[in-house]
Design an enzyme around this catalytic site. Structure first.
Site, PDB file in Angstrom:
ATOM      1  N   THR A   1       0.817  -1.219   0.000  1.00 39.83           N
ATOM      2  CA  THR A   1       0.000   0.000   0.000  1.00 39.83           C
ATOM      3  C   THR A   1       0.851   1.269   0.000  1.00 39.83           C
ATOM      4  O   THR A   1       0.467   2.279  -0.595  1.00 39.83           O
ATOM      5  CB  THR A   1      -0.927  -0.006   1.240  1.00 39.83           C
ATOM      6  OG1 THR A   1      -1.839  -1.081   1.095  1.00 39.83           O
ATOM      7  CG2 THR A   1      -1.723   1.277   1.376  1.00 39.83           C
TER       8      THR A   1
ATOM      9  N   GLN B   1      -4.415 -20.807  19.577  1.00 40.37           N
ATOM     10  CA  GLN B   1      -5.281 -19.871  18.853  1.00 40.37           C
ATOM     11  C   GLN B   1      -5.346 -18.519  19.548  1.00 40.37           C
ATOM     12  O   GLN B   1      -5.887 -17.558  19.002  1.00 40.37           O
ATOM     13  CB  GLN B   1      -6.685 -20.469  18.731  1.00 40.37           C
ATOM     14  CG  GLN B   1      -6.674 -21.747  17.925  1.00 40.37           C
ATOM     15  CD  GLN B   1      -8.009 -22.470  17.912  1.00 40.37           C
ATOM     16  OE1 GLN B   1      -9.059 -21.883  18.106  1.00 40.37           O
ATOM     17  NE2 GLN B   1      -7.971 -23.763  17.653  1.00 40.37           N
TER      18      GLN B   1
HETATM   19  N1  ASP Z   1      -2.598  -5.467   0.234  1.00 41.97           N
HETATM   20  C1  ASP Z   1      -1.543  -4.602   0.723  1.00 41.97           C
HETATM   21  C2  ASP Z   1      -0.259  -5.413   0.737  1.00 41.97           C
HETATM   22  O1  ASP Z   1      -0.052  -6.159   1.652  1.00 41.97           O
HETATM   23  C3  ASP Z   1      -1.882  -4.093   2.075  1.00 41.97           C
HETATM   24  C4  ASP Z   1      -0.880  -3.111   2.667  1.00 41.97           C
HETATM   25  O2  ASP Z   1       0.229  -2.947   2.219  1.00 41.97           O
HETATM   26  O3  ASP Z   1      -1.260  -2.452   3.661  1.00 41.97           O
HETATM   27  O4  ASP Z   1       0.517  -5.323  -0.181  1.00 41.97           O
END
Ligand code: ASP
Length: 342
Positions: free
Chosen positions: A13, A281
């Protein structure tokens, strides 16, 4: 003192752009353009006495596409730049960051320099991104000498003002800036106005030479027990030699239903040399085989008590142990704390 920091952008992200298909990783040059700059100097010029090497995992990916061969590739890049740099930053998606951090902590035997994974919950292109502060914090810790900070010789996750041991960390939120937690181990540092390092809890290793052990077996399964679970489902996989290891997520501190089928499963694992790593868990606390009679079925040499290990560290450790050690050394290696994971 001057420092040299190596930054590898793998995707996530942090550098994602909105597209018709949803968020997708952008390229490193557009990220550099978006990082805050002043009076013609770049974001990276703000870090006086730090020089940088930039690298990109080609192509950058959503971290759900990260796999063991990329863990090996990241390990190789760190080895290649190890002597010439003081610290390493891996910009990585948050979804599998805890797996990559755990895997690297096992791959990089004898590591004596900081390796810091970071990322963001909101992309760098968003006005409220957390990526800038996360990257800045990581630069301070990787370039420690330039900022008079102690050297932290381990694989870590730096996220939202916390520095956590990588193999003690789990992703706990898809939207909070506090995206990670280390439920069973204290934070290595807090990054408020002051950066305060908790030197008492930093890893000390006996080996001083960097040596990579980067094979991972994918012949493992992750089994979460639930009321009514039928362990015979695993029998066929074991008999057909499709699996070599099971991470068994038990109830509480290592408990299983009082059912003959579990005893038969453990015996079958022993005959077929299928390694079992028992975990819990519960995010807090750990396994303690023998505490309850409901855990006695696991008293068997083929089963290792995972104690307070995270799920991510348990899976990557089992894959790594099966990948790199012969069958007769696997139980004893699983019992050891390789990089502070238990
Ligand atoms: N889907 C993204 C990833 O893991 C989520 C993130 O980076 O926050 O690449």
């Amino acid at each position: 003192m001057a420092s040299k920091v190596y930054i590898l952008y793998t995707g996530g992200t942090f550098g994602m752009l909105k597209t018709a298909e949803g968020l997708t990783p952008g390229n490193w040059s557009s990220i550099i353009d978006y990082l805050p700059s002043r009076n013609g100097s770049t974001f990276f010029d703000n870090f006086k006495n730090v020089s940088f090497t930039f690298d990109v995992l080609d192509p950058p990916v959503d971290s759900s596409d990260i796999n063991p061969s990329q863990w090996g590739a990241i390990g190789d890049l760190i080895r290649e730049h190890y002597q010439s740099h003081d610290g390493f930053i891996i910009i990585h998606g948050t979804d599998t960051m805890a797996y990559t951090a755990s895997a690297l902590s096992f791959i990089l035997q004898g590591l004596q320099k900081p390796v810091i994974l970071t990322g963001a919950q909101l992309p760098i292109f968003h006005p409220r991104t957390d990526g800038v502060v996360n990257l800045s914090n990581a630069i301070y810790l990787a370039g420690h000498e330039a900022f008079g900070l102690p050297k932290l010789p381990e694989v870590m996750i730096c996220f939202n003002d916390d520095l956590l041991r990588g193999n003690r960390t789990s992703k706990v939120s898809t939207n909070d800036f506090e995206g990670f937690d280390s439920p069973n181990y204290p934070n290595l540092a807090s990054l408020e106005q002051e950066i305060v390092v908790n030197t008492n809890v930093v890893l000390h290793r006996k080996e001083k030479e960097l040596k990579l052990l980067e094979k991972f077996s994918n012949k493992v399964v992750n089994v979460t027990v639930f009321p009514g679970y039928n362990p015979q489902i695993l029998t066929r996989l074991i008999k057909q030699k499709e699996i070599k290891g099971i991470v068994l997520k038990t109830f509480g501190s290592g408990n299983l239903p009082n059912d003959k089928a579990w005893e038969e499963l453990v015996t079958l694992c022993k005959t077929h040399k299928v390694q079992v790593l028992a975990t819990t868990q519960c995010p807090n606390g750990g396994v303690d085989i023998g505490k309850y009679s409901a855990s006695n079925v696991l008293v068997n040499e083929v089963v290792t008590d995972g104690k307070d290990i995270t799920s991510e560290a348990a899976l990557t450790k089992l894959m790594w142990v099966i990948g790199n050690f012969p069958a007769d050394e696997r139980s004893s290696t699983l019992r050891e704390s390789i990089s502070g994971e238990i």
